[in-house]
Design an enzyme around this catalytic site. Structure first.
Site, PDB file in Angstrom:
ATOM      1  N   GLY A  22      -1.672   4.046  -2.004  1.00 45.97           N
ATOM      2  CA  GLY A  22      -0.888   3.452  -0.953  1.00 45.97           C
ATOM      3  C   GLY A  22      -0.121   4.717  -0.050  1.00 45.97           C
ATOM      4  O   GLY A  22       1.103   4.492   0.939  1.00 45.97           O
ATOM      5  N   LYS A  53      -1.962   3.524   3.624  1.00 44.04           N
ATOM      6  CA  LYS A  53      -1.339   3.276   4.975  1.00 44.04           C
ATOM      7  C   LYS A  53      -1.688   2.823   6.364  1.00 44.04           C
ATOM      8  O   LYS A  53      -1.408   1.957   7.834  1.00 44.04           O
ATOM      9  CB  LYS A  53      -0.509   3.917   4.999  1.00 44.04           C
ATOM     10  CG  LYS A  53       0.956   3.419   3.967  1.00 44.04           C
ATOM     11  CD  LYS A  53       2.063   2.554   4.552  1.00 44.04           C
ATOM     12  CE  LYS A  53       4.000   2.965   4.123  1.00 44.04           C
ATOM     13  NZ  LYS A  53       3.108   1.517   2.776  1.00 44.04           N
ATOM     14  N   ASP A 129       7.755  -2.430   2.815  1.00 47.89           N
ATOM     15  CA  ASP A 129       8.560  -0.630   2.752  1.00 47.89           C
ATOM     16  C   ASP A 129       8.000  -0.195   4.174  1.00 47.89           C
ATOM     17  O   ASP A 129       7.283  -0.343   5.170  1.00 47.89           O
ATOM     18  CB  ASP A 129       7.239   0.022   1.676  1.00 47.89           C
ATOM     19  CG  ASP A 129       6.257   0.157   2.131  1.00 47.89           C
ATOM     20  OD1 ASP A 129       5.434  -0.982   2.378  1.00 47.89           O
ATOM     21  OD2 ASP A 129       5.620   1.543   1.511  1.00 47.89           O
ATOM     22  N   ASP A 130       8.816   1.017   4.748  1.00 46.67           N
ATOM     23  CA  ASP A 130       9.300   2.011   5.526  1.00 46.67           C
ATOM     24  C   ASP A 130       9.073   0.922   6.714  1.00 46.67           C
ATOM     25  O   ASP A 130       7.856   0.881   8.093  1.00 46.67           O
ATOM     26  CB  ASP A 130       7.651   2.671   5.689  1.00 46.67           C
ATOM     27  CG  ASP A 130       8.300   3.288   4.801  1.00 46.67           C
ATOM     28  OD1 ASP A 130       9.109   3.167   3.373  1.00 46.67           O
ATOM     29  OD2 ASP A 130       7.301   4.734   4.359  1.00 46.67           O
ATOM     30  N   TYR A 174      13.425  -0.168  -1.008  1.00 44.70           N
ATOM     31  CA  TYR A 174      12.642   0.245  -2.513  1.00 44.70           C
ATOM     32  C   TYR A 174      12.721   0.971  -3.636  1.00 44.70           C
ATOM     33  O   TYR A 174      12.445   1.067  -4.105  1.00 44.70           O
ATOM     34  CB  TYR A 174      11.371  -0.021  -2.619  1.00 44.70           C
ATOM     35  CG  TYR A 174      10.737   1.136  -1.471  1.00 44.70           C
ATOM     36  CD1 TYR A 174      11.143   2.311  -1.588  1.00 44.70           C
ATOM     37  CD2 TYR A 174      10.526   0.803   0.300  1.00 44.70           C
ATOM     38  CE1 TYR A 174      10.243   3.441  -1.288  1.00 44.70           C
ATOM     39  CE2 TYR A 174      10.383   1.738   0.978  1.00 44.70           C
ATOM     40  CZ  TYR A 174      10.761   3.415   0.732  1.00 44.70           C
ATOM     41  OH  TYR A 174      10.281   3.891   1.447  1.00 44.70           O
ATOM     42  N   ASP A 240       1.266  13.081   0.965  1.00 47.87           N
ATOM     43  CA  ASP A 240       1.342  13.098   2.151  1.00 47.87           C
ATOM     44  C   ASP A 240       2.766  13.090   2.980  1.00 47.87           C
ATOM     45  O   ASP A 240       2.521  13.356   4.542  1.00 47.87           O
ATOM     46  CB  ASP A 240       0.874  11.284   2.237  1.00 47.87           C
ATOM     47  CG  ASP A 240       2.344  11.119   1.677  1.00 47.87           C
ATOM     48  OD1 ASP A 240       3.012  11.158   1.221  1.00 47.87           O
ATOM     49  OD2 ASP A 240       2.176   9.192   2.107  1.00 47.87           O
ATOM     50  N   ASN A 268       1.364   6.150  -6.715  1.00 48.87           N
ATOM     51  CA  ASN A 268       0.534   6.737  -5.512  1.00 48.87           C
ATOM     52  C   ASN A 268       0.362   8.401  -5.296  1.00 48.87           C
ATOM     53  O   ASN A 268       1.446   9.003  -5.291  1.00 48.87           O
ATOM     54  CB  ASN A 268       1.176   5.857  -4.693  1.00 48.87           C
ATOM     55  CG  ASN A 268       1.572   6.454  -3.260  1.00 48.87           C
ATOM     56  OD1 ASN A 268       0.042   6.543  -2.556  1.00 48.87           O
ATOM     57  ND2 ASN A 268       2.451   6.626  -2.163  1.00 48.87           N
TER      58      ASN A 268
HETATM   59  C1  GDL Z   1       6.792   6.062   0.754  1.00 50.62           C
HETATM   60  C2  GDL Z   1       5.592   5.107   1.094  1.00 50.62           C
HETATM   61  C3  GDL Z   1       4.096   5.299   1.275  1.00 50.62           C
HETATM   62  C4  GDL Z   1       4.196   6.851   1.039  1.00 50.62           C
HETATM   63  C5  GDL Z   1       5.634   7.680  -0.585  1.00 50.62           C
HETATM   64  C6  GDL Z   1       5.292   9.006  -0.223  1.00 50.62           C
HETATM   65  C7  GDL Z   1       6.500   3.249  -0.947  1.00 50.62           C
HETATM   66  C8  GDL Z   1       7.075   2.266  -1.171  1.00 50.62           C
HETATM   67  N1  GDL Z   1       6.319   3.765   0.366  1.00 50.62           N
HETATM   68  O1  GDL Z   1       7.913   5.606   0.551  1.00 50.62           O
HETATM   69  O2  GDL Z   1       3.990   4.739   1.117  1.00 50.62           O
HETATM   70  O3  GDL Z   1       3.188   7.318   0.459  1.00 50.62           O
HETATM   71  O4  GDL Z   1       6.799   7.428   0.647  1.00 50.62           O
HETATM   72  O5  GDL Z   1       5.654   9.813   1.091  1.00 50.62           O
HETATM   73  O6  GDL Z   1       6.687   4.770  -1.542  1.00 50.62           O
END
Ligand code: GDL
Length: 652
Positions: A22, A53, A129-130, A174, A240, A268
């Site tokens: 994710g 993403k 999200d985002d 979230y 990321d 994630n």
């Molecule tokens: C986030 C993003 C996710 C990302 C992470 C870390 C969620 C639900 N969404 O907000 O895609 O990888 O931060 O940067 O976590």
């Protein structure tokens, strides 16, 4: 909730455990995903959530159907997951531009998911999200809130797909940090809890996006609002957001008591596939904790993949006086430990990394000892030597890792280990320079370094120019958890203010003034000899007690007369008011003082005053600095002040 890893009895859902792809950036390859399923199966994890993403058709072009070639790849992937007993959950993120109220949009969503259903996928997820929270005009007319819009579309899609056993919804809020005003009073979450169909699970990242800890209480709180146990989307290993970080520490700071309170956990992890061994393996171990109480053996990460015997037919054997063949030294377990120490967790360095920071800090602060020949000199040399040995171990680890036959892991790690090796190399050279050595490595610290001799890049330069640079060195200065409050001063506070005033007078001065000095107007105010003007005095408190004050006189003239300060009347026209502000050293965060002075200046302004000044001793650098950093005060020319007193002022 069913036990993790096991099959659920009829009528209950099984505990979801596994990985969510994710993150932002380059998605994993089909081969890597297939390898992931093998590992998940081996370690007892049961789910994979497909949500890359930056995959075009997952988010930006969510309406577009897959081409025949893409379909072929997805079909193969879904059946690979099935072969390995891993539930493949297909996620789509339409939130960037969907118009929730337009039936064509909902139809497009259904069409896309129907296509994926034809590929053999049975589990789905809608992610919001985002995304921007402001609805378009059409949606505002159709729905009473953003949550209502999302829930309506999600319920419709869920029913269209025949209410799949696994259907996950990621809310826009979230994590607790995103909820306004908080989790229990969030109208967004309440709507989700009440209106989202009960068979749909909700994803939740914990108190923050990247949560340091997730407590049982916090999950109980959100569950009662959502009216269901959330499925954790855990970003503890996600990297990321920073190209210099990768996390190879264990899944940590989530008590296993959480397991019965959750619908599941999906991690994630790092964007780089191969270094995720620890992240995923330790999650699997955690999930098993309550099932059998056992700890599984840590397996080797496969860095030492067997070297192929196939030398491509060129079995060159050097002659007697020729160069011997290069042979790679194998990686050691200590190398791996060091690696996971250097790249540990977002809120915690591993022990060796912590020691390195501490030691470098100590060596820097005590470098005076090198020339002084005191007891500390021997200690300095000894600690410098130990520091050097750690740096050397990093360099050796880098060398052995570079030679490791598993090139996939090496390439995923290469930029990080290269970066840490050169950072450590610089520190090593710096300590040598402090110790008076001028060997080849110390030469790297000269004024005209090569590009590789310093950390560069525009982003790095910009960050160094900003005042907050270094604020987030989490490990030497733990994250701020202190809550401050500012309230009006009352006469009962007089003694406490006096105590802070006295304590701060003794800080940093150390030496007694040579001669009696004329009193400062500010000091008379803080010492209680003059009372502050009504509504123009504040105190700062933390959980220990009072830790600062800001006091003002809207009209300073009578006080000046009282202490026989000869200030020309014209000064009081520009700066009629006087302030004094002080905070104890334990308040390391500059914002409470800024907030306090902001509030105070606005009260003074409402009294009709045009300007404020404060007085300082000319040699009191600390206070000069302090007022300068508050942002609004500048040196002010006030005629008639005694020699050793200066003034700073601000117009209102
Ligand atoms: C986030 C993003 C996710 C990302 C992470 C870390 C969620 C639900 N969404 O907000 O895609 O990888 O931060 O940067 O976590």
């Amino acid at each position: 909730m069913a036990a993790p890893g096991g099959r659920a009895p009829a009528g209950t859902k099984r505990f979801i455990s596994g990985v969510v792809e994710g993150f932002y950036g380059r998605p994993w390859t089909m081969e890597q995903r297939t390898e992931l399923f093998e590992r998940e199966q081996k370690w007892g994890l049961n789910t994979y959530l497909y949500a890359p993403k930056d995959d075009y058709k997952h988010r930006m072009y969510w309406r577009d159907l897959y081409t025949a070639e893409e379909a072929g790849q997805l079909i193969a992937l879904i059946s690979a997951a099935e072969r390995h007993d891993v539930e493949f959950v297909y996620a789509i993120s339409p939130g960037l531009d969907i118009t929730f109220s337009n039936p064509k949009e909902v139809a497009a969503l259904k069409r896309k998911l129907d296509q994926v259903r034809q590929f053999g996928c049975r589990s789905f997820s809608l992610l919001f999200d985002d995304i921007a929270t402001e609805m378009c005009a059409a949606d505002k007319r159709a729905f009473s809130s953003f949550a209502h819009a999302q829930v309506a579309v999600t319920n419709a899609v869920y029913q269209h797909l025949g209410e799949p056993e696994t259907f996950l919804f990621c809310p826009t809020d979230y994590c607790a940090a995103f909820c306004t005003p908080n989790v229990s009073q969030s109208s967004y979450l309440h709507t989700v809890g009440e209106k989202l169909l009960p068979g749909i699970d909700v994803l939740w990242t914990g108190p923050k996006v990247v949560s340091h800890k997730i407590s049982v209480e916090s999950i109980e709180e959100v569950s009662s609002v959502l009216k269901r146990a959330p499925v954790i989307w855990d970003n503890i290993h996600a990297n990321d957001y920073d190209p210099q970080r990768i996390f190879m520490g264990p899944f940590k700071d989530r008590p296993t008591e959480l397991i019965p309170k959750l619908g599941g956990v999906l991690t994630n992890p790092n964007c780089e596939f191969y270094p995720n061994f620890v992240a995923i393996h330790t999650l699997a171990t955690w999930c098993k904790a309550s099932a059998d109480g056992s700890k599984s053996n840590v397996e080797r990460a496969g860095l030492q993949k067997e070297r192929s015997d196939d030398t491509g037919g060129s079995s060159y054997v050097p002659g007697l006086e020729e160069n011997p063949l290069y042979t790679a030294e194998p990686l050691t377990l200590d190398d791996l430990r060091l690696l996971t120490d250097l790249f540990h967790l977002p809120y915690e360095h591993g022990p060796t990394a912590g020691t390195m920071l501490q030691e470098l800090d100590w060596l820097k602060r005590h470098s005076w000892a090198v020339a002084a020949e005191t007891d500390t000199t021997a200690e300095w040399r000894c600690r410098a030597q130990q520091f050097d040995a750690i740096c050397e171990a990093v360099v050796q680890m880098f060398n052995r890792l570079s030679n490791a036959p598993n090139r996939s892991i090496l390439y995923d790690l290469y930029d990080y280990i290269c970066d840490i090796k050169s950072g450590v190399g610089l520190a090593q050279a710096y300590v040598k320079t402090l110790g008076g050595e001028s060997g080849p490595s110390a030469q790297r610290m000269n004024d005209d370094p090569e590009p590789w001799g310093f950390r560069g890049g525009l982003s790095g330069e910009i960050q160094r120019m900003l005042p907050c640079h270094g604020n987030r060195d989490l490990f030497r200065h733990p994250p701020m958890t202190v809550v401050y409050s500012i309230r009006q001063y009352s006469t009962k506070d007089k003694l406490e203010v006096l105590r802070i005033f006295r304590e701060m007078q003794s800080v940093g001065e150390g030496k007694a003034p040579p001669m009696p000095q004329p009193p400062l107007l500010c000091d008379c105010l803080a010492a209680g000899e003059i009372s502050p003007s009504p509504q123009c005095a504040l105190v700062l408190e933390d959980d220990i007690g009072m830790c600062g004050y800001a006091l003002a006189l809207t009209d300073a003239k009578p006080a000046a007369t009282k202490i026989q300060r000869a200030v020309s009347a014209s000064v009081f026209k520009d700066f009629p008011s006087l302030v004094t502000i002080q905070v104890l050293p334990r308040v390391t965060d500059p914002s409470p003082a800024k907030r306090m002075i902001g509030q105070l200046l606005s009260s003074i302004r409402s009294s009709g005053s045009r300007g404020v000044f404060c007085e300082l001793r000319r040699d009191d650098r600390r206070m000069c600095d302090f007022y300068t950093k508050l942002g609004s005060f500048k040196p002010a020319q006030i005629a008639g002040l005694p020699q050793d007193i200066i003034a700073m002022g601000t117009s209102l």
